[in-house]
Design a protein around this motif. Structure first.
Motif, PDB file in Angstrom:
ATOM      1  N   LEU A  84       0.839  -1.208   0.000  1.00  0.00           N
ATOM      2  CA  LEU A  84       0.000   0.000   0.000  1.00  0.00           C
ATOM      3  C   LEU A  84       0.872   1.255   0.000  1.00  0.00           C
ATOM      4  O   LEU A  84       0.599   2.202  -0.743  1.00  0.00           O
ATOM      5  CB  LEU A  84      -0.974   0.001   1.170  1.00  0.00           C
ATOM      6  N   GLN A  85       1.930   1.262   0.794  1.00  0.00           N
ATOM      7  CA  GLN A  85       2.828   2.415   0.815  1.00  0.00           C
ATOM      8  C   GLN A  85       3.581   2.540  -0.503  1.00  0.00           C
ATOM      9  O   GLN A  85       3.751   3.637  -1.031  1.00  0.00           O
ATOM     10  CB  GLN A  85       3.815   2.324   1.984  1.00  0.00           C
ATOM     11  N   GLN A  86       4.012   1.414  -1.059  1.00  0.00           N
ATOM     12  CA  GLN A  86       4.732   1.454  -2.329  1.00  0.00           C
ATOM     13  C   GLN A  86       3.828   1.966  -3.462  1.00  0.00           C
ATOM     14  O   GLN A  86       4.275   2.749  -4.309  1.00  0.00           O
ATOM     15  CB  GLN A  86       5.278   0.074  -2.681  1.00  0.00           C
ATOM     16  N   ILE A  87       2.582   1.532  -3.460  1.00  0.00           N
ATOM     17  CA  ILE A  87       1.640   2.011  -4.481  1.00  0.00           C
ATOM     18  C   ILE A  87       1.444   3.517  -4.324  1.00  0.00           C
ATOM     19  O   ILE A  87       1.459   4.264  -5.308  1.00  0.00           O
ATOM     20  CB  ILE A  87       0.298   1.247  -4.390  1.00  0.00           C
ATOM     21  N   SER A  88       1.293   3.973  -3.098  1.00  0.00           N
ATOM     22  CA  SER A  88       1.151   5.404  -2.841  1.00  0.00           C
ATOM     23  C   SER A  88       2.350   6.172  -3.384  1.00  0.00           C
ATOM     24  O   SER A  88       2.199   7.200  -4.059  1.00  0.00           O
ATOM     25  CB  SER A  88       1.004   5.657  -1.335  1.00  0.00           C
ATOM     26  N   ASP A  89       3.543   5.684  -3.095  1.00  0.00           N
ATOM     27  CA  ASP A  89       4.765   6.345  -3.559  1.00  0.00           C
ATOM     28  C   ASP A  89       4.827   6.390  -5.085  1.00  0.00           C
ATOM     29  O   ASP A  89       5.223   7.407  -5.669  1.00  0.00           O
ATOM     30  CB  ASP A  89       6.003   5.628  -3.018  1.00  0.00           C
ATOM     31  N   GLU A  90       4.444   5.313  -5.729  1.00  0.00           N
ATOM     32  CA  GLU A  90       4.503   5.261  -7.195  1.00  0.00           C
ATOM     33  C   GLU A  90       3.494   6.215  -7.827  1.00  0.00           C
ATOM     34  O   GLU A  90       3.808   6.909  -8.790  1.00  0.00           O
ATOM     35  CB  GLU A  90       4.272   3.831  -7.701  1.00  0.00           C
ATOM     36  N   ILE A  91       2.283   6.249  -7.296  1.00  0.00           N
ATOM     37  CA  ILE A  91       1.264   7.160  -7.834  1.00  0.00           C
ATOM     38  C   ILE A  91       1.708   8.608  -7.636  1.00  0.00           C
ATOM     39  O   ILE A  91       1.611   9.431  -8.553  1.00  0.00           O
ATOM     40  CB  ILE A  91      -0.111   6.901  -7.177  1.00  0.00           C
ATOM     41  N   THR A  92       2.214   8.910  -6.461  1.00  0.00           N
ATOM     42  CA  THR A  92       2.680  10.264  -6.168  1.00  0.00           C
ATOM     43  C   THR A  92       3.815  10.682  -7.101  1.00  0.00           C
ATOM     44  O   THR A  92       3.891  11.841  -7.501  1.00  0.00           O
ATOM     45  CB  THR A  92       3.136  10.358  -4.695  1.00  0.00           C
ATOM     46  N   GLY A  93       4.667   9.754  -7.461  1.00  0.00           N
ATOM     47  CA  GLY A  93       5.822  10.057  -8.300  1.00  0.00           C
ATOM     48  C   GLY A  93       5.512  10.311  -9.767  1.00  0.00           C
ATOM     49  O   GLY A  93       6.376  10.787 -10.513  1.00  0.00           O
ATOM     50  N   ILE A  94       4.310  10.011 -10.199  1.00  0.00           N
ATOM     51  CA  ILE A  94       3.949  10.208 -11.605  1.00  0.00           C
ATOM     52  C   ILE A  94       3.467  11.644 -11.798  1.00  0.00           C
ATOM     53  O   ILE A  94       2.673  12.150 -11.016  1.00  0.00           O
ATOM     54  CB  ILE A  94       2.878   9.181 -12.038  1.00  0.00           C
ATOM     55  N   ARG A  95       3.951  12.257 -12.852  1.00  0.00           N
ATOM     56  CA  ARG A  95       3.552  13.635 -13.158  1.00  0.00           C
ATOM     57  C   ARG A  95       2.265  13.625 -13.960  1.00  0.00           C
ATOM     58  O   ARG A  95       2.135  12.904 -14.933  1.00  0.00           O
ATOM     59  CB  ARG A  95       4.657  14.323 -13.950  1.00  0.00           C
ATOM     60  N   GLY A  96       1.310  14.424 -13.531  1.00  0.00           N
ATOM     61  CA  GLY A  96       0.040  14.533 -14.249  1.00  0.00           C
ATOM     62  C   GLY A  96      -0.941  13.445 -13.850  1.00  0.00           C
ATOM     63  O   GLY A  96      -0.774  12.747 -12.850  1.00  0.00           O
ATOM     64  N   ASN A  97      -1.966  13.302 -14.672  1.00  0.00           N
ATOM     65  CA  ASN A  97      -2.994  12.284 -14.446  1.00  0.00           C
ATOM     66  C   ASN A  97      -2.411  10.896 -14.639  1.00  0.00           C
ATOM     67  O   ASN A  97      -1.401  10.722 -15.322  1.00  0.00           O
ATOM     68  CB  ASN A  97      -4.155  12.483 -15.424  1.00  0.00           C
ATOM     69  N   VAL A  98      -3.087   9.901 -14.074  1.00  0.00           N
ATOM     70  CA  VAL A  98      -2.581   8.537 -14.177  1.00  0.00           C
ATOM     71  C   VAL A  98      -3.724   7.556 -14.461  1.00  0.00           C
ATOM     72  O   VAL A  98      -4.842   7.726 -13.977  1.00  0.00           O
ATOM     73  CB  VAL A  98      -1.807   8.135 -12.891  1.00  0.00           C
ATOM     74  N   LYS A 158      -4.659  12.128  -4.068  1.00  0.00           N
ATOM     75  CA  LYS A 158      -4.756  13.511  -4.525  1.00  0.00           C
ATOM     76  C   LYS A 158      -4.572  13.633  -6.027  1.00  0.00           C
ATOM     77  O   LYS A 158      -4.927  14.628  -6.623  1.00  0.00           O
ATOM     78  CB  LYS A 158      -3.742  14.368  -3.786  1.00  0.00           C
ATOM     79  N   LYS A 159      -4.024  12.634  -6.639  1.00  0.00           N
ATOM     80  CA  LYS A 159      -3.773  12.639  -8.076  1.00  0.00           C
ATOM     81  C   LYS A 159      -5.051  12.287  -8.826  1.00  0.00           C
ATOM     82  O   LYS A 159      -5.848  11.467  -8.373  1.00  0.00           O
ATOM     83  CB  LYS A 159      -2.690  11.599  -8.383  1.00  0.00           C
ATOM     84  N   LYS A 160      -5.249  12.914  -9.986  1.00  0.00           N
ATOM     85  CA  LYS A 160      -6.420  12.583 -10.818  1.00  0.00           C
ATOM     86  C   LYS A 160      -6.180  11.241 -11.500  1.00  0.00           C
ATOM     87  O   LYS A 160      -5.202  11.056 -12.201  1.00  0.00           O
ATOM     88  CB  LYS A 160      -6.675  13.660 -11.856  1.00  0.00           C
ATOM     89  N   ILE A 161      -7.093  10.318 -11.263  1.00  0.00           N
ATOM     90  CA  ILE A 161      -7.035   8.994 -11.879  1.00  0.00           C
ATOM     91  C   ILE A 161      -8.016   8.987 -13.037  1.00  0.00           C
ATOM     92  O   ILE A 161      -9.201   9.273 -12.863  1.00  0.00           O
ATOM     93  CB  ILE A 161      -7.373   7.904 -10.846  1.00  0.00           C
ATOM     94  N   THR A 162      -7.513   8.655 -14.212  1.00  0.00           N
ATOM     95  CA  THR A 162      -8.328   8.682 -15.429  1.00  0.00           C
ATOM     96  C   THR A 162      -9.135   7.399 -15.604  1.00  0.00           C
ATOM     97  O   THR A 162     -10.228   7.417 -16.150  1.00  0.00           O
ATOM     98  CB  THR A 162      -7.422   8.909 -16.654  1.00  0.00           C
ATOM     99  N   GLY A 163      -8.594   6.272 -15.169  1.00  0.00           N
ATOM    100  CA  GLY A 163      -9.268   4.984 -15.301  1.00  0.00           C
ATOM    101  C   GLY A 163      -8.559   3.928 -14.480  1.00  0.00           C
ATOM    102  O   GLY A 163      -7.366   4.055 -14.187  1.00  0.00           O
ATOM    103  N   ILE A 164      -9.306   2.879 -14.126  1.00  0.00           N
ATOM    104  CA  ILE A 164      -8.774   1.769 -13.338  1.00  0.00           C
ATOM    105  C   ILE A 164      -9.085   0.481 -14.091  1.00  0.00           C
ATOM    106  O   ILE A 164     -10.254   0.205 -14.400  1.00  0.00           O
ATOM    107  CB  ILE A 164      -9.407   1.735 -11.931  1.00  0.00           C
TER     108      ILE A 164
END
Length: 181
Positions: free
Chosen positions: A53-67, A89-95
């Motif tokens: 869960l922490q690693q996923i958080s770190d990876e999402i945070t590290g991406i610039r822009g929407n994901v 806090k990041k905008k997620i476009t799709g899952i």
């Protein structure tokens, strides 16, 4: 502008290596307009969620822009757990979730994997959600797809006749759905 995709691997000792073929297929099908990020997520077996869960958080945070988020097997279930329990806090476009186990049971080892009862109401709103599962999946029973369908009636379910747990390493259908966003 290049669209960012984060792919979260499945579990197991060889999960990262096995899923590399899925990532290669997805990147090929999506083309140069998309950049697929594929971090290795080591498992800390001392933690109930393996530290993912922490690693996923770190990876999402590290991406610039929407994901755009894509997960396979354990990675797919951990994405759901993360999105339903943590603030993003990041905008997620799709899952896009592949061969996703629906963890249930009272075994101690499952505590860090099991979704909370109200998880469906805690997911980010207005984000397209897709599930893909092969009928002949030999690792995660196909019935898991129906369980998610019951809990998440707004999700798009994509049953696939054959391809096993690794979807024949062909993510053409997933790429088609991503491009449709």
């Amino acid at each position: 502008m290049t669209q960012q995709v984060l792919f979260i691997q499945g579990g197991g000792d060889a999960g990262y290596e096995e899923d590399a073929q899925l990532v290669a297929s997805l990147q090929t099908e999506l083309g140069a307009v998309y950049q697929v990020h594929y971090p290795r997520l080591p498992s800390d077996k001392a933690l109930p969620d393996f530290g993912w869960l922490q690693q996923i958080s770190d990876e999402i945070t590290g991406i610039r822009g929407n994901v755009i988020l894509v997960g396979h097997s354990l990675g797919a279930s951990m994405l759901l757990k993360f999105l339903s329990e943590k603030q993003v806090k990041k905008k997620i476009t799709g899952i896009f979730l592949l061969s996703t186990p629906f963890w249930s049971g009272d075994e101690k080892w499952m505590e860090g994997l099991t979704l909370k009862e109200d998880f469906a109401h805690k997911l980010p709103g207005n984000v397209p959600l897709f599930f893909y599962h092969c009928r002949d999946d030999e690792v995660v029973s196909f019935e898991n797809l129906a369980l998610y369908g019951q809990k998440l009636p707004h999700a798009a379910l994509r049953p696939i006749n054959s391809g096993g747990h690794q979807l024949n390493n062909n993510l053409f259908l997933v790429a088609t759905d991503i491009k449709s966003l």
